[in-house]
Design an enzyme around this catalytic site. Structure first.
Site, PDB file in Angstrom:
ATOM      1  N   ASP A 131       5.056 -19.854  86.363  1.00  0.00           N
ATOM      2  CA  ASP A 131       5.319 -20.044  87.791  1.00  0.00           C
ATOM      3  C   ASP A 131       4.384 -19.150  88.595  1.00  0.00           C
ATOM      4  O   ASP A 131       4.339 -17.939  88.380  1.00  0.00           O
ATOM      5  CB  ASP A 131       6.772 -19.659  88.133  1.00  0.00           C
ATOM      6  CG  ASP A 131       7.771 -20.670  87.621  1.00  0.00           C
ATOM      7  OD1 ASP A 131       7.388 -21.834  87.375  1.00  0.00           O
ATOM      8  OD2 ASP A 131       8.952 -20.304  87.456  1.00  0.00           O
ATOM      9  N   ASP A 147       9.624 -18.397  80.529  1.00  0.00           N
ATOM     10  CA  ASP A 147       8.391 -18.681  81.257  1.00  0.00           C
ATOM     11  C   ASP A 147       7.754 -17.361  81.671  1.00  0.00           C
ATOM     12  O   ASP A 147       8.267 -16.291  81.327  1.00  0.00           O
ATOM     13  CB  ASP A 147       8.685 -19.554  82.486  1.00  0.00           C
ATOM     14  CG  ASP A 147       9.464 -18.810  83.570  1.00  0.00           C
ATOM     15  OD1 ASP A 147       9.867 -17.653  83.342  1.00  0.00           O
ATOM     16  OD2 ASP A 147       9.662 -19.397  84.645  1.00  0.00           O
ATOM     17  N   ASP A 159       6.390 -15.470  85.220  1.00  0.00           N
ATOM     18  CA  ASP A 159       6.447 -15.592  86.679  1.00  0.00           C
ATOM     19  C   ASP A 159       5.467 -14.623  87.334  1.00  0.00           C
ATOM     20  O   ASP A 159       5.461 -13.434  87.013  1.00  0.00           O
ATOM     21  CB  ASP A 159       7.860 -15.263  87.173  1.00  0.00           C
ATOM     22  CG  ASP A 159       8.931 -16.100  86.496  1.00  0.00           C
ATOM     23  OD1 ASP A 159       9.035 -17.289  86.807  1.00  0.00           O
ATOM     24  OD2 ASP A 159       9.657 -15.546  85.627  1.00  0.00           O
TER      25      ASP A 159
HETATM   26  P1  TTP Z   1      13.432 -17.502  86.045  1.00  0.00           P
HETATM   27  O1  TTP Z   1      12.023 -17.504  85.626  1.00  0.00           O
HETATM   28  O2  TTP Z   1      14.143 -18.813  86.003  1.00  0.00           O
HETATM   29  O3  TTP Z   1      14.320 -16.485  85.193  1.00  0.00           O
HETATM   30  P2  TTP Z   1      13.962 -15.115  84.476  1.00  0.00           P
HETATM   31  O4  TTP Z   1      12.512 -14.783  84.611  1.00  0.00           O
HETATM   32  O5  TTP Z   1      14.930 -14.100  84.982  1.00  0.00           O
HETATM   33  O6  TTP Z   1      14.336 -15.396  82.974  1.00  0.00           O
HETATM   34  P3  TTP Z   1      13.388 -15.996  81.821  1.00  0.00           P
HETATM   35  O7  TTP Z   1      12.931 -14.817  81.035  1.00  0.00           O
HETATM   36  O8  TTP Z   1      14.269 -16.888  81.023  1.00  0.00           O
HETATM   37  O9  TTP Z   1      12.267 -16.725  82.472  1.00  0.00           O
HETATM   38  O10 TTP Z   1      13.565 -16.981  87.525  1.00  0.00           O
HETATM   39  C1  TTP Z   1      13.083 -15.724  87.933  1.00  0.00           C
HETATM   40  C2  TTP Z   1      13.604 -15.382  89.280  1.00  0.00           C
HETATM   41  O11 TTP Z   1      13.016 -16.191  90.267  1.00  0.00           O
HETATM   42  C3  TTP Z   1      15.108 -15.605  89.402  1.00  0.00           C
HETATM   43  O12 TTP Z   1      15.714 -14.391  89.813  1.00  0.00           O
HETATM   44  C4  TTP Z   1      15.300 -16.574  90.471  1.00  0.00           C
HETATM   45  C5  TTP Z   1      13.986 -16.586  91.198  1.00  0.00           C
HETATM   46  N1  TTP Z   1      13.646 -17.906  91.711  1.00  0.00           N
HETATM   47  C6  TTP Z   1      13.517 -18.062  93.081  1.00  0.00           C
HETATM   48  O13 TTP Z   1      13.650 -17.112  93.828  1.00  0.00           O
HETATM   49  N2  TTP Z   1      13.218 -19.290  93.569  1.00  0.00           N
HETATM   50  C7  TTP Z   1      13.061 -20.357  92.772  1.00  0.00           C
HETATM   51  O14 TTP Z   1      12.798 -21.453  93.277  1.00  0.00           O
HETATM   52  C8  TTP Z   1      13.203 -20.177  91.340  1.00  0.00           C
HETATM   53  C9  TTP Z   1      13.063 -21.322  90.400  1.00  0.00           C
HETATM   54  C10 TTP Z   1      13.503 -18.931  90.867  1.00  0.00           C
HETATM   55 MN    MN Z   2      11.051 -16.227  84.185  1.00  0.00          MN
HETATM   56 MN    MN Z   3      10.411 -18.881  86.502  1.00  0.00          MN
END
Ligand code: TTP
Ligand code: MN
Ligand code: MN
Ligand code: MN
Length: 390
Positions: free
Chosen positions: A314, A204, A206
């Site tokens: 996100d 995703d 973020d």
């Molecule tokens: P993710 O997007 O789940 O993971 P990522 O970006 O490390 O890996 P990917 O490349 O597969 O997307 O989460 C990112 C960070 O956000 C992770 O360290 C946990 C944090 N997080 C929160 O702090 N609160 C939340 O509710 C969620 C879902 C994630």
């Molecule tokens: Mn992510």
């Molecule tokens: Mn995420």
């Protein structure tokens, strides 16, 4: 006597947040095997085992060279008996029977593909598996009651299981930046998550959204979301309001993984770039390279080959006073975050969340306006994002 090659014993600290963990490392054969077991433990809701394997993996990722013999592991933390057994087998036979068996098991395969549906966690996937469902198309046919997230998860299953590229993340950054500026000039967006750690792909994208003047960010997200919707850029969204409150006694609940920011879990409708070299070609030529998995029927049910891609995004809004904590909390990796909180609690008697750091002994919040300050409060050496890939 010839001096043989010196045995260099590597020492590593016990917490992942005390170590530098690069994206690229030297032990992928071992880590990929152990991650299968970690994942399988998660599917069995065995959190202790899940975390034990993940800690072992993160130690191997931090090693400066490939493990060649069991002696190389001497003195390393977090390598339990089970992990060592698996490593030994791989070093000797090239593979682990337990890992092979797991990969071939019906339950592992079904849980993997069912939890791959956005909105479906281990509990739901496990219930479905026990009802005889094994893959997304089974779920689609079964007439299960699905919530909106799960419906979207099924509908866009293939896209959402195709890695998001950095180039796509950059396009989405520009879209989000534009919309945020239109709604609140002066607001700032920051790319977090895996892309901030230097990953070239992710599941995703973020973002943190903030404004340099405290309070100006309030009410921002619904406006951003509705503008995105007006522009036809959203396939799905679920917005949650901010529910964070500071009290004199410290955080109301023990800090958990879930934070309380105003946030939006969404699915963007991202235009696929046309091949600029041949504007005469029909549109479908633009996505010839898109992979056609076994389950592609699901997405094709929805219609013709698409000139757009569904991408999970996100959006998280933070008051500027909490920005550093939110940035640290949303940069990950998930294990790095978990280890930071464990370090804070066990070693420092502090509570760390994505909102704040509370000193339980002195009964006060420790303010910070940068990640560096938070590491300093915690008595940790600063680790830059690209070395937080624990
Ligand atoms: P993710 O997007 O789940 O993971 P990522 O970006 O490390 O890996 P990917 O490349 O597969 O997307 O989460 C990112 C960070 O956000 C992770 O360290 C946990 C944090 N997080 C929160 O702090 N609160 C939340 O509710 C969620 C879902 C994630
Ligand atoms: Mn992510
Ligand atoms: Mn995420
Ligand atoms: Mn899931």
């Amino acid at each position: 006597l010839e001096p043989g090659p010196k045995a260099v014993m590597i020492t590593l600290n016990g917490y992942a947040c005390q170590r530098r963990t690069p994206l690229q490392h030297h032990n992928t054969v071992l880590t990929e095997a152990l991650l299968v077991l970690a994942e399988n433990a998660e599917f069995c809701e065995d959190e202790g085992r899940n975390i034990a394997f993940k800690r072992a993996v993160s130690v191997l990722k931090a090693l400066p060279q490939a493990v060649r013999k069991m002696g190389d592991l001497q003195g390393l933390p977090c390598l339990g008996e089970h992990s060592q057994r698996v490593i030994k087998e791989i070093l000797e036979d090239g593979k682990s029977r337990e890992v092979e068996t797991t990969l071939q098991s019906e339950q592992y395969q079904a849980m993997k593909s069912l939890t791959g549906i956005f909105g479906v966690g281990v509990k739901t996937a496990d219930r479905w598996f026990r009802e005889g469902l094994q893959q997304p198309s089974d779920v689609a046919r079964s007439g299960q009651r699905l919530n909106h997230a799960q419906q979207a998860g099924l509908q866009y299953y293939n896209d959402l299981n195709t890695p998001v590229t950095k180039a796509e993340a950059d396009v989405i950054s520009r879209i989000v930046e534009g919309v945020v500026q239109e709604v609140l000039p002066g607001a700032e967006i920051t790319l977090t998550g895996g892309f901030r750690r230097g990953k070239q792909t992710g599941h995703d994208v973020d973002f943190l959204i903030s404004h340099p003047e405290e309070g100006r960010e309030e009410g921002l997200l619904p406006k951003v979301v509705s503008l995105l919707e007006t522009q036809g850029l959203l396939l799905y969204q679920k917005t949650t309001r901010n529910s964070y409150l500071e009290t004199k006694e410290g955080p109301a609940r023990p800090p958990s993984n879930m934070d309380r920011f105003e946030r939006c879990f969404s699915i963007f409708k991202l235009e696929r770039p046309r091949h600029s070299t041949s504007p005469e070609e029909p549109p479908q030529a633009a996505c010839e390279e898109s992979p056609r998995g076994e389950d592609s029927a699901l997405e094709q049910l929805a219609g013709e080959r698409q000139d757009w891609k569904a991408v999970r995004v996100d959006l998280v809004v933070t008051p500027v006073s909490q920005f550093a904590f939110a940035l640290l909390g949303w940069t990950g990796s998930q294990l790095f975050e978990r280890e930071l909180r464990r370090w804070a609690g066990q070693e420092k008697n502090m509570s760390l969340s994505s909102h704040a750091l509370f000193d339980n002994k002195r009964k006060q919040y420790l303010r910070a306006s940068s990640e560096e300050e938070i590491f300093a409060h915690l008595g940790l050496e600063y680790i830059p994002p690209c070395e937080r890939n624990a």
